[in-house]
Design an enzyme around this catalytic site. Structure first.
Site, mmCIF file in Angstrom:
data_model
loop_
_atom_site.group_PDB
_atom_site.id
_atom_site.type_symbol
_atom_site.label_atom_id
_atom_site.label_comp_id
_atom_site.label_asym_id
_atom_site.label_seq_id
_atom_site.Cartn_x
_atom_site.Cartn_y
_atom_site.Cartn_z
ATOM 1 N N SER A 140 49.396 3.489 13.197
ATOM 2 C CA SER A 140 48.781 4.791 13.516
ATOM 3 C C SER A 140 48.483 4.934 15.000
ATOM 4 O O SER A 140 48.537 3.959 15.758
ATOM 5 C CB SER A 140 47.482 4.937 12.737
ATOM 6 O OG SER A 140 46.489 4.123 13.341
ATOM 7 N N CYS A 141 48.120 6.138 15.385
ATOM 8 C CA CYS A 141 47.760 6.415 16.774
ATOM 9 C C CYS A 141 46.587 5.541 17.212
ATOM 10 O O CYS A 141 46.612 4.961 18.300
ATOM 11 C CB CYS A 141 47.411 7.902 16.941
ATOM 12 S SG CYS A 141 46.382 8.576 15.628
ATOM 13 N N ASN A 142 45.567 5.422 16.369
ATOM 14 C CA ASN A 142 44.418 4.607 16.745
ATOM 15 C C ASN A 142 44.804 3.138 16.886
ATOM 16 O O ASN A 142 44.406 2.475 17.841
ATOM 17 C CB ASN A 142 43.296 4.766 15.706
ATOM 18 C CG ASN A 142 42.479 6.022 15.953
ATOM 19 O OD1 ASN A 142 42.054 6.275 17.079
ATOM 20 N ND2 ASN A 142 42.279 6.824 14.920
ATOM 21 N N HIS A 195 39.782 1.061 10.159
ATOM 22 C CA HIS A 195 40.661 1.382 11.288
ATOM 23 C C HIS A 195 40.938 0.176 12.174
ATOM 24 O O HIS A 195 42.076 -0.156 12.472
ATOM 25 C CB HIS A 195 40.052 2.497 12.130
ATOM 26 C CG HIS A 195 39.933 3.795 11.413
ATOM 27 N ND1 HIS A 195 38.832 4.125 10.672
ATOM 28 C CD2 HIS A 195 40.804 4.825 11.296
ATOM 29 C CE1 HIS A 195 39.019 5.332 10.139
ATOM 30 N NE2 HIS A 195 40.201 5.773 10.496
ATOM 31 N N GLY A 196 39.861 -0.446 12.641
ATOM 32 C CA GLY A 196 40.041 -1.566 13.550
ATOM 33 C C GLY A 196 40.880 -2.661 12.910
ATOM 34 O O GLY A 196 41.872 -3.120 13.482
ATOM 35 N N HIS A 221 41.588 11.487 20.368
ATOM 36 C CA HIS A 221 40.554 10.544 19.953
ATOM 37 C C HIS A 221 39.976 9.911 21.218
ATOM 38 O O HIS A 221 40.656 9.815 22.238
ATOM 39 C CB HIS A 221 41.150 9.402 19.137
ATOM 40 C CG HIS A 221 41.933 9.792 17.933
ATOM 41 N ND1 HIS A 221 41.426 10.564 16.922
ATOM 42 C CD2 HIS A 221 43.204 9.471 17.548
ATOM 43 C CE1 HIS A 221 42.352 10.710 15.977
ATOM 44 N NE2 HIS A 221 43.440 10.063 16.334
HETATM 45 N N1 LIG Z 1 49.226 13.778 13.564
HETATM 46 C C1 LIG Z 1 48.808 12.658 14.049
HETATM 47 O O1 LIG Z 1 47.900 12.671 14.829
HETATM 48 C C2 LIG Z 1 49.446 11.369 13.672
HETATM 49 C C3 LIG Z 1 49.401 10.303 14.597
HETATM 50 C C4 LIG Z 1 50.010 9.106 14.277
HETATM 51 C C5 LIG Z 1 50.589 8.951 13.035
HETATM 52 N N2 LIG Z 1 50.598 9.995 12.151
HETATM 53 C C6 LIG Z 1 51.238 9.774 10.863
HETATM 54 O O2 LIG Z 1 52.486 10.396 10.920
HETATM 55 C C7 LIG Z 1 52.840 10.875 9.618
HETATM 56 C C8 LIG Z 1 53.138 12.361 9.718
HETATM 57 O O3 LIG Z 1 51.966 13.012 10.141
HETATM 58 P P1 LIG Z 1 52.024 14.438 10.831
HETATM 59 O O4 LIG Z 1 50.706 14.615 11.488
HETATM 60 O O5 LIG Z 1 53.237 14.548 11.657
HETATM 61 O O6 LIG Z 1 52.113 15.377 9.587
HETATM 62 P P2 LIG Z 1 52.461 16.942 9.550
HETATM 63 O O7 LIG Z 1 51.724 17.486 8.415
HETATM 64 O O8 LIG Z 1 52.269 17.536 10.910
HETATM 65 O O9 LIG Z 1 54.008 16.962 9.271
HETATM 66 C C9 LIG Z 1 54.529 16.531 8.083
HETATM 67 C C10 LIG Z 1 55.824 17.233 7.831
HETATM 68 O O10 LIG Z 1 56.384 16.740 6.616
HETATM 69 C C11 LIG Z 1 56.812 17.819 5.818
HETATM 70 N N3 LIG Z 1 56.760 17.384 4.437
HETATM 71 C C12 LIG Z 1 55.751 17.450 3.572
HETATM 72 N N4 LIG Z 1 56.120 16.919 2.406
HETATM 73 C C13 LIG Z 1 57.391 16.517 2.531
HETATM 74 C C14 LIG Z 1 58.321 15.897 1.664
HETATM 75 N N5 LIG Z 1 58.005 15.586 0.430
HETATM 76 N N6 LIG Z 1 59.560 15.624 2.159
HETATM 77 C C15 LIG Z 1 59.904 15.955 3.423
HETATM 78 N N7 LIG Z 1 59.038 16.530 4.282
HETATM 79 C C16 LIG Z 1 57.801 16.807 3.835
HETATM 80 C C17 LIG Z 1 55.850 18.933 6.160
HETATM 81 O O11 LIG Z 1 56.433 20.183 5.907
HETATM 82 C C18 LIG Z 1 55.667 18.718 7.636
HETATM 83 O O12 LIG Z 1 56.660 19.368 8.381
HETATM 84 C C19 LIG Z 1 51.677 10.506 8.720
HETATM 85 O O13 LIG Z 1 51.927 9.239 8.164
HETATM 86 C C20 LIG Z 1 50.545 10.375 9.689
HETATM 87 O O14 LIG Z 1 49.524 9.536 9.209
HETATM 88 C C21 LIG Z 1 50.072 11.201 12.485
#
Ligand SMILES: NC(=O)c1ccc[n+]([C@@H]2O[C@H](COP(=O)([O-])OP(=O)(O)OC[C@H]3O[C@@H](n4cnc5c(N)ncnc54)[C@H](O)[C@@H]3O)[C@@H](O)[C@H]2O)c1
Ligand SMILES: NC(=O)c1ccc[n+]([C@@H]2O[C@H](COP(=O)([O-])OP(=O)(O)OC[C@H]3O[C@@H](n4cnc5c(N)ncnc54)[C@H](O)[C@@H]3O)[C@@H](O)[C@H]2O)c1
Ligand SMILES: NC(=O)c1ccc[n+]([C@@H]2O[C@H](COP(=O)([O-])OP(=O)(O)OC[C@H]3O[C@@H](n4cnc5c(N)ncnc54)[C@H](O)[C@@H]3O)[C@@H](O)[C@H]2O)c1
Ligand SMILES: NC(=O)c1ccc[n+]([C@@H]2O[C@H](COP(=O)([O-])OP(=O)(O)OC[C@H]3O[C@@H](n4cnc5c(N)ncnc54)[C@H](O)[C@@H]3O)[C@@H](O)[C@H]2O)c1
Lengths: 335, 335, 335, 335
Positions: A140-142, A195-196, A221
């Site tokens: 994850s980002c954190n 998280h940590g 964050h």
């Molecule tokens: N946003 C953040 O800050 C962040 C940071 C680091 C990691 N992450 C991780 O990255 C991953 C994605 O997060 P995000 O923030 O980009 O999510 P998001 O909600 O912005 O994007 C998810 C995308 O997946 C699509 N989607 C939903 N269900 C689907 C399915 N069954 N098949 C295909 N596509 C589908 C949605 O339409 C959307 O476009 C997660 O695991 C999240 O924990 C997110």
């Protein structure tokens, strides 16, 4: 040499950034992205020239909405060497069977559990572990933000104990549904938070405890770090060490908040105003009563993007040496 | 026995609450309040029956605006046994000469320096120190909140080290000028912050370091505490100890944020929705690897109010025993 | 005379306020409240002495959680003369059969459609219509706020056309799940919105169009009103008319925001800091090019509370004259 | 042909954007920017290769801070053909004498009064008026947004009356000092507000009234418009007309808030995530009871940028035809 064919499953906050970062590299290319709904993000993907795939039963809906869908997620997987799964946390897990059936490698993001991939990844800390693997999880980002500061400190001085308070943005900037509007939410309330300890999925020997809260902000964050180190060192030593890390940026010149870091990212011309590096406030780096303290900002939307590129390179064995991959990724992205 | 005559100089967030709390006591009374501008707070004060004083050169303005000003701040001081100075931080200092000239005792708030009064006050921790004194400073909301948990733990188990992250509301609810609207502000950036060490103005032997941020919220501060204790104890021991403190309230029953604590305060009928106690999340109290962790919410607007009442009682020697004053104040306020 | 027995189904933002307001009256009493989950609000209800009912299949859960549940919602309805349904919008509809079966009168809130009750209610505008009825709907906070200003203007000068922009708080203060954190949401995007026209459920002849947005704030709604009147009048005439309305309060004395209105409500000692009246900024009342303009703030959590009390009185025929009921309610509540 | 030499006085939100937009044109260039403090924006300007000037008495401070200042604002004016003054509202006025003395043309922004320049400017509405002039004022973001929709409607159908509610972001994204954190601020309270009538500085015959509020958001303003037109037309007619305007963009494809418009701007690769066009929600464009209604979002930070480029071109007589200048500016910026 032909480029590695990369597909993006889930074209949201993370997925669209990984797509653009891959496109900037000379040894890999995007062969398609998958999107569940025909919203503006899908239209932009199409306008950018990406092949837009969708769930098998939505291909017609996508076409009806005006986007010439290239096929199903299964079709996309069949075309790819590797899929970067950027679906929402918990959804990615359900796609594992699909990837196995298609015989395609896959990367998941930090919203999934370590066990799903069996290998958690941070470019600086454990690039070699991902070499040639079929499944990898970019943390994850954190956790990425923590690894980037803990790993070099551990290498250089030995890390005895880390205590971190994670002050998290509650929603990404384009998420208008999630609150709170005016509150602080300790989350989880039971301590210490998970998280940590996720850092241990990459560096199992690190002793780390964390507490976390969710805040009414969308930008970044902020981490407050307290660390006990094995060897003696000064705050200047730590600054010198951080200055050498390509994915740590010092914040100074009067920048006093996450809002100004985001402004800086725009000012220096970053695409989408992204800040890919850890943003460490230089003046906050302090050694006090033998313990290290500092603040860092983490741009949750973009910090894991270079790591995804490096993970692809390791898994596809495009480059054996992590440091070289990192340098190549950075250069291509302009970091 | 005649009641002690109390005047309030600066009728804002803190001042109006002290006025109301004093009015609830049977051994003291408000003889006047001073306000610089004839805004709605001044009208309400007048409607409540308080004599409204103002700066000497504004008496006429006040009258013109429709509030029959009783006189100048000097006039008010001449009538009082003790003035509670609740002017904005830094302003109170300038009033010292006025109080000395009037021969009246004075209390300042946490926005002023320790040196101004020479005695910093927390009812539980050092009531006796304030007995009969002319000048006392009731410490800030954050310091009050820290003293209330550190003092009993120190008495019972000995406190070896405290590390606290102070997540501060940036503005009070009625302050519409101050931001940030959407950002996290590490403040001060140089570590450690001065906030934690202010505890030493009351308990000089406590080893405490703090980091602080300002947040886009108006409701409460939240503290994340990490403590090393001298004697062994369990999280249950700590909960038992906290349960005995009259100015610590456990937060449970599904309350997951500062917003719901504020709702609870309204639900239980508190005037102005005030939460005078430290709000400790019960489930967060944890002993982990020999260190104590917990979260507490601090209602910045009201937490110092009972302390001001106790400080008056100590300074006027209405009661020699701190525990008895605390009990009397609590009972009168319905705490 | 024995008091009318009132039950509250759904003890949330509105329900708990109706319960307390009914308790303040001498001709009605609360015989029970129903709550689905044993959270802090349920504990406070129990502590206040209300009989706590719950869904039939949750009675045991409630007891296990420490609240001696008095029985099911059906049991509660059987005890009552009238149920005030304050369940979330859309849920109330499903309870109609239950109330009919129990042979009990019922009031719904603005989250339900007009058709459910067949009679929409505002004390000032159509008290008489509710006399003796079995089912009544007290209109929403926004509609109540509109009726209170439109009705007297229509009586006095005739209302030709109303154009209103409704700037809505997106979440109540204790709702930490709902955003947006940093955005403006036009909602509905298709114009005109349904909000204004709901006024016609009470005054069918009023020509009104509305536009609405949702904002990152929890405190109050703000309405910008533009009105064309049939008869000539000045802004002073309108102010005089408003000054006579018991449920309209002028905002002046330097109050420039919703935050300060909420502070005023606390300052004048209102329970929970509620502002039951329309908050009309006095200086904003303007007649310009023959059209009336003004701003008003609407405290969404509390504005419909006195109306619920009046609706009970009308339906139970405790009072035939609306003006007398309004005066009685106001006096009992201290409005 | 040599390029027109442009200087930017005040390199903040507007100034830095004008600098970058000018750099994108082939008939003008930036010869210097002036900044009062050596903060991160000054460092970035220097890194981008702009000559950094400052107040005469701060040249040394700038150098000491590590920025090789090119000289004073006076020195900069001496080098330029035209100065774009982007100092904070009210400050620009004080610079007029300096510009007159240097014999340099100057543009001010909307924070200054019409009288200062004697000519207020909107590219579409009155380009010709600025031809060859020495002093011009580019109107504010709100006025620019209003002119862009009112002008073509007036040309095509005649505008009888405009009523607009301006829902303003209270602070720009990098401004962490300004609130409110949680409130709605009607501002000005006296109606109608001055915002709408500023349109008359460009189109004196337009009958327009406005009301305005300040909100807890940083991203965009939103306007709710109500218009009476002279000639009959349908909502489709209006949409067709708007579709032809190069600086109006329709918002559709599921975008329901200002936050998603900002996301879209990033997605389509706009520098700094800027949205230079009026963002009109297509579905909101409605003709109802003979009156036109719609919502538009205004990206305050960037909407006036293309207008500044056009104003330079008009004042320097680089192009006589407004439509051609607009087309040239748009093309160079990628709009
Ligand atoms: N946003 C953040 O800050 C962040 C940071 C680091 C990691 N992450 C991780 O990255 C991953 C994605 O997060 P995000 O923030 O980009 O999510 P998001 O909600 O912005 O994007 C998810 C995308 O997946 C699509 N989607 C939903 N269900 C689907 C399915 N069954 N098949 C295909 N596509 C589908 C949605 O339409 C959307 O476009 C997660 O695991 C999240 O924990 C997110
Ligand atoms: N607000 C909090 O959260 C909080 C908590 C604990 C302690 N404190 C401390 O309490 C003190 C008061 O803070 P506050 O938040 O109540 O401030 P405030 O701004 O709400 O009220 C200050 C009042 O003093 C008046 N005033 C200003 N100048 C004056 C003068 N020269 N003479 C007399 N009156 C004057 C103002 O009109 C206002 O009514 C400060 O020292 C502050 O640090 C505040
Ligand atoms: N909150 C406002 O600003 C406001 C203003 C005016 C009108 N209203 C209307 O009042 C009604 C209640 O809204 P609220 O804001 O008080 O909601 P809320 O969510 O605060 O409270 C609803 C309560 O009903 C309970 N509940 C949920 N399902 C139930 C069920 N099946 N049976 C019994 N209880 C159940 C919930 O536990 C909760 O205690 C809605 O119609 C709403 O539209 C709300
Ligand atoms: N920000 C907006 O949304 C917006 C939109 C349209 C128009 N405007 C107008 O544009 C103008 C500039 O506003 P802004 O938001 O860019 O302001 P800003 O505060 O972002 O930038 C102003 C810059 O001027 C500098 N400055 C201050 N005093 C100066 C002086 N005496 N000489 C030279 N430079 C000085 C500051 O250091 C800063 O860099 C104002 O008239 C404003 O009303 C602003």
């Amino acid at each position: 040499m032909s480029k590695v064919k990369v597909a993006i499953n889930g074209y949201g906050t993370i997925g669209k950034r990984v797509a653009d970062a891959v496109t900037m590299q000379d040894d890999m290319e995007i062969i398609g992205i998958a999107k569940t709904r025909p919203n503006y993000e899908a239209f932009v993907a199409h306008d950018k020239g990406y092949n837009v795939y969708t769930l098998a039963d939505r291909v017609d809906d996508m076409k009806k909405a005006g986007i010439p869908a290239a096929g199903s997620v299964e079709d996309m997987a069949a075309e790819a060497d590797i899929v970067v799964d950027c679906t929402p946390g918990g959804v990615g897990e359900k796609n594992k069977a699909l990837y196995e059936k298609a015989g395609v490698k896959a990367i998941w993001q930090g919203g999934e559990d370590h066990e799903l991939a069996g290998c958690s990844f941070n470019a600086e800390a454990n690039y070699a572990e991902a070499l040639g693997r079929d499944f990898v999880r970019v943390v994850s980002c954190n956790t990425t933000g923590l690894c980037r500061v803990i790993y070099p400190l551990d290498q250089e001085y030995g890390v005895k104990k880390v205590r971190v308070t994670l002050m998290r943005r509650s929603a990404d900037p384009n998420d208008i549904k999630t609150g709170p509007i005016n509150a602080i939410i300790p989350n989880p309330i039971k301590l210490p938070s998970h998280h940590g300890p996720d850092v241990k999925s990459i560096m199992p020997h690190i002793n780390i405890t964390s507490t976390a809260v969710k805040l009414s902000t969308t930008l970044m964050h902020v981490h407050t770090l307290n660390m006990e180190l094995e060897k003696d060192c000064t705050s200047e030593d730590v600054k010198d060490l951080f200055a050498k890390q390509s994915r740590i940026r010092f914040i100074e010149q009067g920048i006093s908040s996450t809002a100004e870091i985001m402004e800086l990212a725009k000012d220096i011309g970053r695409p989408r105003g992204d800040m890919w590096e850890n943003s460490v406030w230089k003046d906050s780096v302090t050694m006090y009563e033998g313990e290290l303290y500092f603040f860092q900002g983490i741009h949750q939307e973009s910090i894991v993007i270079p790591e995804n590129v490096d993970a692809i390179r390791a898994m596809m064995e495009l480059e054996k040496d992590g440091a070289k991959s990192i340098a190549k990724t950075n250069k291509a992205m302009g970091l």
